[in-house]
Scaffold this active site. Structure first.
Site, PDB file in Angstrom:
ATOM      1  CD  GLU A  63       9.689   6.943  -2.196  1.00 15.11           C
ATOM      2  OE1 GLU A  63       9.416   6.755  -0.996  1.00 15.11           O
ATOM      3  OE2 GLU A  63      10.714   6.507  -2.747  1.00 15.11           O
ATOM      4  CG  HIS A  74      10.976   8.467 -17.454  1.00 16.12           C
ATOM      5  ND1 HIS A  74      12.317   8.396 -17.186  1.00 16.12           N
ATOM      6  CD2 HIS A  74      10.591   9.704 -17.035  1.00 16.12           C
ATOM      7  CE1 HIS A  74      12.732   9.523 -16.638  1.00 16.12           C
ATOM      8  NE2 HIS A  74      11.692  10.331 -16.518  1.00 16.12           N
ATOM      9  CG  ASP A  75       5.596   3.380 -21.442  1.00 12.71           C
ATOM     10  OD1 ASP A  75       6.484   2.694 -21.986  1.00 12.71           O
ATOM     11  OD2 ASP A  75       4.381   3.152 -21.610  1.00 12.71           O
ATOM     12  CB  SER A  97       8.238  -0.493 -24.436  1.00 11.45           C
ATOM     13  OG  SER A  97       8.581   0.867 -24.270  1.00 11.45           O
ATOM     14  CG  ASP A 220       6.664  22.543  -5.088  1.00  6.86           C
ATOM     15  OD1 ASP A 220       6.343  21.790  -4.152  1.00  6.86           O
ATOM     16  OD2 ASP A 220       5.884  22.845  -6.012  1.00  6.86           O
ATOM     17  CG  ASP A 227       1.287  23.961  -5.917  1.00 11.41           C
ATOM     18  OD1 ASP A 227       2.286  23.502  -6.497  1.00 11.41           O
ATOM     19  OD2 ASP A 227       1.255  24.149  -4.695  1.00 11.41           O
TER      20      ASP A 227
HETATM   21  C1  HEM Z   1      11.372  17.473 -20.118  1.00  7.52           C
HETATM   22  C2  HEM Z   1      12.360  17.313 -19.345  1.00  7.52           C
HETATM   23  C3  HEM Z   1      12.392  16.634 -17.997  1.00  7.52           C
HETATM   24  C4  HEM Z   1      13.515  16.455 -17.269  1.00  7.52           C
HETATM   25  C5  HEM Z   1      14.921  16.882 -17.676  1.00  7.52           C
HETATM   26  C6  HEM Z   1      13.136  15.786 -16.055  1.00  7.52           C
HETATM   27  C7  HEM Z   1      14.016  15.412 -15.058  1.00  7.52           C
HETATM   28  C8  HEM Z   1      13.679  14.829 -13.860  1.00  7.52           C
HETATM   29  C9  HEM Z   1      14.614  14.425 -12.844  1.00  7.52           C
HETATM   30  C10 HEM Z   1      16.109  14.553 -12.927  1.00  7.52           C
HETATM   31  C11 HEM Z   1      13.903  13.904 -11.821  1.00  7.52           C
HETATM   32  C12 HEM Z   1      14.459  13.339 -10.534  1.00  7.52           C
HETATM   33  C13 HEM Z   1      14.585  11.858 -10.630  1.00  7.52           C
HETATM   34  C14 HEM Z   1      15.221  11.268  -9.406  1.00  7.52           C
HETATM   35  O1  HEM Z   1      16.396  11.591  -9.147  1.00  7.52           O
HETATM   36  O2  HEM Z   1      14.580  10.487  -8.681  1.00  7.52           O
HETATM   37  C15 HEM Z   1      12.513  13.985 -12.184  1.00  7.52           C
HETATM   38  C16 HEM Z   1      11.492  13.560 -11.390  1.00  7.52           C
HETATM   39  C17 HEM Z   1      10.171  13.585 -11.778  1.00  7.52           C
HETATM   40  N1  HEM Z   1       9.665  13.924 -13.013  1.00  7.52           N
HETATM   41 FE1  HEM Z   1      10.693  14.787 -14.506  1.00  7.52          FE
HETATM   42  N2  HEM Z   1      11.788  15.586 -16.048  1.00  7.52           N
HETATM   43  C18 HEM Z   1      11.285  16.076 -17.213  1.00  7.52           C
HETATM   44  C19 HEM Z   1       9.963  16.016 -17.605  1.00  7.52           C
HETATM   45  C20 HEM Z   1       8.945  15.442 -16.893  1.00  7.52           C
HETATM   46  C21 HEM Z   1       7.607  15.279 -17.387  1.00  7.52           C
HETATM   47  C22 HEM Z   1       7.102  15.691 -18.764  1.00  7.52           C
HETATM   48  C23 HEM Z   1       6.880  14.706 -16.418  1.00  7.52           C
HETATM   49  C24 HEM Z   1       5.421  14.413 -16.567  1.00  7.52           C
HETATM   50  C25 HEM Z   1       4.717  13.498 -16.211  1.00  7.52           C
HETATM   51  C26 HEM Z   1       7.782  14.498 -15.272  1.00  7.52           C
HETATM   52  C27 HEM Z   1       7.439  13.974 -14.039  1.00  7.52           C
HETATM   53  C28 HEM Z   1       8.310  13.786 -12.990  1.00  7.52           C
HETATM   54  C29 HEM Z   1       7.894  13.367 -11.661  1.00  7.52           C
HETATM   55  C30 HEM Z   1       6.476  13.171 -11.179  1.00  7.52           C
HETATM   56  C31 HEM Z   1       9.067  13.218 -10.899  1.00  7.52           C
HETATM   57  C32 HEM Z   1       9.196  12.791  -9.434  1.00  7.52           C
HETATM   58  C33 HEM Z   1       9.557  11.361  -9.264  1.00  7.52           C
HETATM   59  C34 HEM Z   1       9.688  10.986  -7.786  1.00  7.52           C
HETATM   60  O3  HEM Z   1       9.470  11.816  -6.904  1.00  7.52           O
HETATM   61  O4  HEM Z   1      10.011   9.819  -7.525  1.00  7.52           O
HETATM   62  N3  HEM Z   1       9.027  14.952 -15.622  1.00  7.52           N
HETATM   63  N4  HEM Z   1      12.398  14.545 -13.438  1.00  7.52           N
END
Ligand code: HEM
Ligand SMILES: *[C@@H]1O[C@H](CO)[C@@H](O)[C@H](O)[C@H]1NC(C)=O
Ligand SMILES: *[C@@H]1O[C@H](CO)[C@@H](O)[C@H](O)[C@H]1NC(C)=O
Ligand SMILES: *[C@@H]1O[C@H](CO)[C@@H](O)[C@H](O)[C@H]1NC(C)=O
Length: 366
Positions: A63, A74-75, A97, A220, A227
């Site tokens: 996690e 997000h940063d 930030s 997934d 992957d």
């Molecule tokens: C571009 C549009 C993107 C959208 C709309 C998006 C949206 C989301 C959402 C809704 C979650 C779930 C958050 C939660 O409820 O805990 C998430 C998780 C996550 N996102 Fe994105 N994301 C985007 C791009 C990215 C990018 C570019 C990365 C690259 C590093 C990324 C990495 C992750 C990771 C690793 C998680 C898992 C966090 C966890 O398991 O605690 N996302 N994302």
């Protein structure tokens, strides 16, 4: 005269220094017998040892890794040349930030849930006296190397402290229309192709906030393996809403997971509209790693002057790639269950996992 002699002397001593110790042979001695190409990299070995134990539970892809990887985005995405061109502060990009001004940024709606990892990372960065911007990108790079088949991300050190909080509304949300997401990412400098590559991060991801009733549900079926499985499962036809029903930003998902957020539509629509080569990433798993590495290298230095940073990539561990499961169709699915594909490239032929069809979707779509 004296001046000329002096500079001749200093030129001489400069030359002898260079001759005596060519930069490419000098290695800085770091802790535990390790060495680095630059003194400035040594501290990162110490940070590495510390976070593998205290943050990542002994080098797991769990996690905190998922959250740390999300935090890199997000940063960094708090960076908008469009805002700057309107005479406003456009954000400092990958500047830390989100930690330094966490009281402001963790309140942004799109940052729902990042407060936890911010609170865990902050004291560690302070302890090692490194900038928050550096720490965030480092933790993401180390973290994802703990995942099977993980990419090896570049890590450049030396980001100065953030001076101001990022403006709100720069982080895309799953409920945003595709066009807005692509426009926002385009503003920050990413092509749609690079956006798809970055979304490979969701192969090691879970959600907590879209549907809190199934918090922790992965995007997934192989959440500790980096992957292309995420793309395969996202492209399956939706059959039901996972969890307790339709929540904001969700669309009907397929058999298993919660990638039934709008990212499903987002990805599909993007593929169809732009006929991206994403499918080659499905059939050739190595491709997605190199595309992700390239896009992340760009993301990690948004808003930064790369010429002032020191390359400490050598500190980033190499992921294990033994026992990597190639992308498959879930048990019970066939190629016909793959929805929408781009017209340029056919979807690769995948085999289905053996066994009975799996479904954990709890509430059928009405
Ligand atoms: C571009 C549009 C993107 C959208 C709309 C998006 C949206 C989301 C959402 C809704 C979650 C779930 C958050 C939660 O409820 O805990 C998430 C998780 C996550 N996102 Fe994105 N994301 C985007 C791009 C990215 C990018 C570019 C990365 C690259 C590093 C990324 C990495 C992750 C990771 C690793 C998680 C898992 C966090 C966890 O398991 O605690 N996302 N994302
Ligand atoms: C922390 O780092 C800054 C520069 O990055 C340096 O000026 C300062 O002396 C360091 N503090 C400690 C306690 O090592
Ligand atoms: C995402 O879902 C919302 C409703 O939850 C809808 O208004 C919006 O248009 C959807 N976005 C896309 C890209 O389909
Ligand atoms: C699903 O659960 C969330 C909170 O866990 C709640 O806000 C929402 O109303 C629930 N939806 C349904 C359809 O029960």
């Amino acid at each position: 005269m004296a001046k000329a002699a002096l500079s001749f002397v200093s030129l001489l001593s400069f030359v002898s220094l260079v001759v005596a110790a060519p930069a490419h042979q000098r290695r800085a001695a770091c802790s535990n017998g390790r060495s680095a190409s630059n003194d400035a990299c040594c501290v990162w070995f110490d940070v590495l040892d510390d976070i593998q134990e205290s943050l990542f539970d002994g080098g797991e892809c769990g996690e905190e890794v998922h959250e740390s990887l999300r935090l890199t985005f997000h940063d960094a995405i708090g960076f908008s040349p469009a805002l700057t061109s309107q005479g406003q502060f456009g954000g400092g990009g990958a500047d830390g930030s989100i930690i330094k001004f966490s009281d402001i940024e963790t309140d942004f709606p799109a940052n729902n849930g990042v407060d936890e990892i911010v609170e865990l990372q902050k004291p560690l960065a302070l302890k090692h006296n490194v900038s928050f911007g550096d720490f965030i990108q480092f933790a993401g790079a180390v973290g994802v190397s703990n995942c099977a088949n993980g990419p090896r991300l570049q890590f450049l050190a030396g980001r100065p402290d953030a001076t101001e909080a990022s403006p709100n509304f720069l982080v895309p949300e799953p409920s945003d229309p595709v066009d807005s997401i692509l426009a926002r990412m385009g503003d920050a400098g990413f092509s749609p192709d690079e956006v798809i590559a970055l979304l490979a991060s969701h192969s090691v991801a879970a959600q907590d906030t879209i549907d809190p009733s199934i918090a922790g549900s992965p995007f997934d079926s192989t959440p500790s393996q980096f992957d292309s499985q995420f793309f395969v499962e996202t492209l399956l036809k939706g059959t039901a809403f996972p969890g307790n029903g339709s929540n904001r930003g969700e669309v009907e998902a397929h058999w298993l997971v919660n990638s039934g957020s709008n990212q499903t539509l987002f990805l599909l629509a993007t593929l169809v509209r732009l006929a991206l080569g994403s499918h080659s990433s499905v059939s050739k798993p190595d491709t997605i790693n190199s595309r992700f590495e390239a896009a992340m290298a760009k993301m990690a230095i948004l808003g930064q002057d790369a010429s002032k940073l020191v390359d400490c990539s050598e500190v980033i561990p190499v992921a294990s790639n033994t026992n990597v499961k190639p992308p498959t169709l879930p048990a019970g699915k066939t190629q016909d269950d793959i929805e929408a594909s781009c017209s340029i490239e056919a979807f690769p032929t995948l085999t289905a996992d053996a066994g009975p069809a799996t479904t954990v979707a709890r509430v059928p779509a009405s």
